[in-house]
Design a protein around this motif. Structure first.
Motif, short mmCIF file in Angstrom:
data_model
loop_
_atom_site.label_atom_id
_atom_site.label_comp_id
_atom_site.label_asym_id
_atom_site.label_seq_id
_atom_site.Cartn_x
_atom_site.Cartn_y
_atom_site.Cartn_z
N VAL A 44 3.09 -49.41 -46.67
CA VAL A 44 1.71 -49.36 -47.59
C VAL A 44 1.08 -47.99 -47.32
O VAL A 44 0.24 -47.57 -48.16
N PRO A 220 -1.93 -45.30 -55.73
CA PRO A 220 -2.31 -44.81 -54.10
C PRO A 220 -3.49 -43.78 -54.53
O PRO A 220 -3.57 -42.94 -55.48
N ILE A 237 -2.10 -41.29 -47.25
CA ILE A 237 -1.97 -41.84 -48.69
C ILE A 237 -1.53 -43.25 -48.50
O ILE A 237 -1.15 -43.92 -47.78
N LEU A 238 -2.51 -44.23 -49.30
CA LEU A 238 -2.80 -45.48 -49.13
C LEU A 238 -2.41 -46.26 -50.58
O LEU A 238 -3.00 -45.82 -51.59
N ALA A 239 -1.36 -47.28 -50.55
CA ALA A 239 -1.03 -47.97 -51.85
C ALA A 239 -2.05 -48.93 -52.22
O ALA A 239 -2.83 -49.37 -51.30
N PRO A 240 -2.59 -49.05 -53.43
CA PRO A 240 -3.45 -49.96 -53.61
C PRO A 240 -3.19 -51.31 -53.70
O PRO A 240 -1.98 -52.00 -53.43
#
Lengths: 245, 389
Positions: A44, A220, A237-240
């Motif tokens: 994620v 992201p 970096i973060l996935a939504p």
């Protein structure tokens, strides 16, 4: 042979950055910088750090080299480094990392890099909105949102940058207009993210550190922190999260 | 709504729980010198930790001793299960939890009992018989209790070699649990050997209540790490089951892994006598760090679903709706949740194209109005970075 001298605070920041997602990571000692990246077990979120050579007090490597580091352990050690203290990192054989500061020297076993989870590909993201703000403000907003919800919405339009959270009975809106922001391109974007991750990320930065947010819609987010007085760069970096159908 | 959160832990400040006190054990007797079978079953209390009470549970009733600890052999009525379990006595004496590092004779006997897969006959000397039954939201109920001076095993316990080996190995408790789980031992068996301090490098007695949830948690969190690498399912599945006044609807929908449990305690059900109480808790693929507000039931509901996903080699978003009806008149322990959800997962699912269709169908089987519980469900899916490469 690797021999590096740096601000203790840099070591603290980069290991703090990694432990938010993983317990071990590959550190690459490259000609021009030290680099590492890792993805959490759930795929994620990703963390990337870079410390360029000119921000190090001394940097000497025989050749480019990759070592496997128990980042939890090094972070634990780095926590006891005093402000403005220098730290020396030394790898002489394949097996041990020596961490020296003040009058102590720790010897920590290295991990075989091939035993560490494969490094992620960095997704190529086209993110329209760019927001630059003080990391301390961002931190406050995430901490407040954490009290009422487990996710937040990041939103950007011509009126400014918004962080919104909704609980069972209450709601928080954090708003910064263009005047409050260091840099802002007024682009429209909106995505939802898990606070569980964000509250780990914000631990790397403090008031005075600069944060650049690259935001898209249901895409992201890239959070780029300039930490340790701008000497290290930590990117998450973060996935939504998206609405389920 | 205090009772539903407290479940007998006396948050109200009373000296005993009025809901639990409404149950009294039948007049089973234990003699000062007695020989009785154990299903096998052991009790490790948590009061006084790290000096705790522990001992074998003995069958005073007249049924096949192995039935007492085997939910699949239980009747489907809450009252009958309760009355069966009232025929089981907790016997105990004080142990320090550290005594598992160097077990004395009594503790060794307890460990042998716990690791047996058949009933064991136990001879002991007992005094101080206490008639108050034990009822708890996590552990199984039992009847009277008695302090033992000493206990001795008088039949041969049947202990699988695998367990002896895992117990002798110098491995972490987490690895010990997974080792036994992969070899096919049931969660209740693993919980038993875990509680008597037979696993791990730092041997300790673990109160039964904690060991139940610990084992549920260890297995599910380990399986989750593999699940996140599987592809998502591509349709919506709905599973359903009801027993002991506990109704379960389990929805799996296309998403990366997430899990949410919504508990609806209908007005007049056990822990919520005055009005309907609804609570929820949730997680994504990362390790769940804080203990759930829904207590042990959360971990008990999660494990069978995670097991199912692991077997399918798929990940999914999971919604479990648990409605507790007034028929659930006595707490029987979290096995009601674990077994209920497991039976749901073993049934043939209904298939849908959309989450909303699945919710519409589930709604018809749930007594509480949808607008009351629907707001507890979070309908989003956590994306994975892989989807953006």
């Amino acid at each position: 042979m690797i021999d590096v001298i740096m601000d203790g605070d840099i070591l603290k920041s980069i290991t703090r950055a990694m432990v938010a997602l993983v317990s071990e990571a590959r550190f690459h000692f490259m000609d021009d910088r030290i680099h590492s990246r890792a993805v959490d077990p759930a795929n994620v979120a990703m963390v990337i750090f870079d410390v360029s050579r000119e921000n190090l007090e001394a940097y000497s490597i025989d050749e480019e080299k990759t070592v496997g580091v128990d980042v939890n352990r090094i972070y634990d050690i780095a926590k006891s480094i005093k402000k403005n203290e220098l730290v020396e990192l030394k790898v002489e054989d394949e097996a041990t990392l020596r961490v020296k500061f003040g009058s102590v020297e720790y010897s920590v076993s290295l991990i075989d890099p091939s035993a560490i989870r494969k490094e992620p590909k960095i997704p190529n993201l086209e993110l329209p909105a760019k927001i630059v703000l003080d990391a301390g403000e961002f931190k406050k907003a995430i901490a407040a949102a954490d009290r009422i919800s487990d996710h937040v919405i990041f939103r950007s339009d011509s009126t400014g940058f918004y962080i919104e959270a909704e609980g069972d009975v209450d709601r928080i809106v954090f708003h910064m207009s263009e005047a409050d922001l260091i840099e802002f391109n007024r682009a429209e974007a909106r995505s939802m993210f898990s606070i569980e991750y964000l509250k780990e990320f914000i631990k790397v930065a403090g008031t005075g550190d600069m944060l650049t947010v690259h935001l898209g819609t249901n895409y992201p987010v890239r959070l780029v922190f300039d930490v340790s007085g701008g000497k290290a760069r930590v990117e998450y970096i973060l996935a939504p999260r998206i609405e389920a159908e | 709504m205090l009772c539903v959160k407290c479940k007998g832990r006396l948050y109200c400040g009373k000296s005993s729980c009025p809901i639990l006190d409404s149950f009294y054990s039948r007049s089973y007797q234990i003699r000062e010198m007695d020989e009785r079978p154990t299903p096998p079953s052991v009790f490790v209390g948590r009061t006084g930790y790290p000096k705790i009470y522990a001992g074998p549970m003995l069958v005073l009733g007249d049924q096949n001793p192995e039935i007492y600890e085997n939910p699949s052999a239980f009747s489907s009525s809450v009252e009958e299960v309760l009355s069966l379990r009232m025929g089981l006595a907790r016997t105990y004496r004080i142990f320090t939890v550290e005594s598992a590092k160097n077990p004395d004779r009594n503790l060794s006997a307890l460990q042998e009992i716990a690791s047996s897969i058949r009933f064991v006959d136990v001879e002991g000397e007992y005094d101080r018989i206490i008639r108050k039954p034990s009822l708890d939201d996590i552990t199984m109920p039992s009847g009277i209790s008695a302090v033992f001076r000493k206990v001795r095993i008088v039949s041969n316990p049947k202990i699988p070699q695998k367990v002896e080996k895992v117990s002798e190995d110098e491995i972490r408790a987490v690895d010990g649990v997974m080792n036994l789980y992969i070899s096919g031992f049931s969660t209740s068996y693993i919980q038993r050997v875990f509680s008597v301090g037979m696993l791990g490098m730092e041997r300790k007695l673990v109160p039964t209540r904690w060991s139940i949830t610990a084992v549920h948690d260890i297995i599910a969190e380990t399986l989750k790490k593999e699940i996140v690498n599987f592809d998502s399912i591509n349709e919506v599945l709905l599973f359903s089951y009801q027993h002991y006044g506990n109704h379960f609807e389990v929805i799996l929908y296309p998403s990366s892994y997430s899990f949410q449990l919504v508990e609806i305690w209908i007005e007049k059900s056990l822990w919520s006598p005055e009005r309907t109480w609804i609570g929820s808790d949730r997680e994504t693929a990362g390790r769940k760090k804080e203990y759930s507000d829904l207590s042990g039931g959360y971990y008990a509901a999660r494990l069978p679903v995670v097991e199912h996903l692991h077997r399918m080699r798929r990940q999914a978003g999971v919604i479990v709706l648990r409605e507790i009806l007034p028929e659930y008149t006595a707490p029987l322990g979290v096995w009601v949740v674990e077994e209920g959800v497991r039976k749901a997962m073993n049934s043939k699912p209904e298939r849908f194209h959309s989450l909303d269709d699945a919710l519409n169908t589930a709604e018809r089987r749930i007594k509480t109005r949808r607008d009351r519980w629907e707001k507890h469900i979070q309908l989003y899916q956590q994306m994975s970075l892989k989807q953006f490469l």
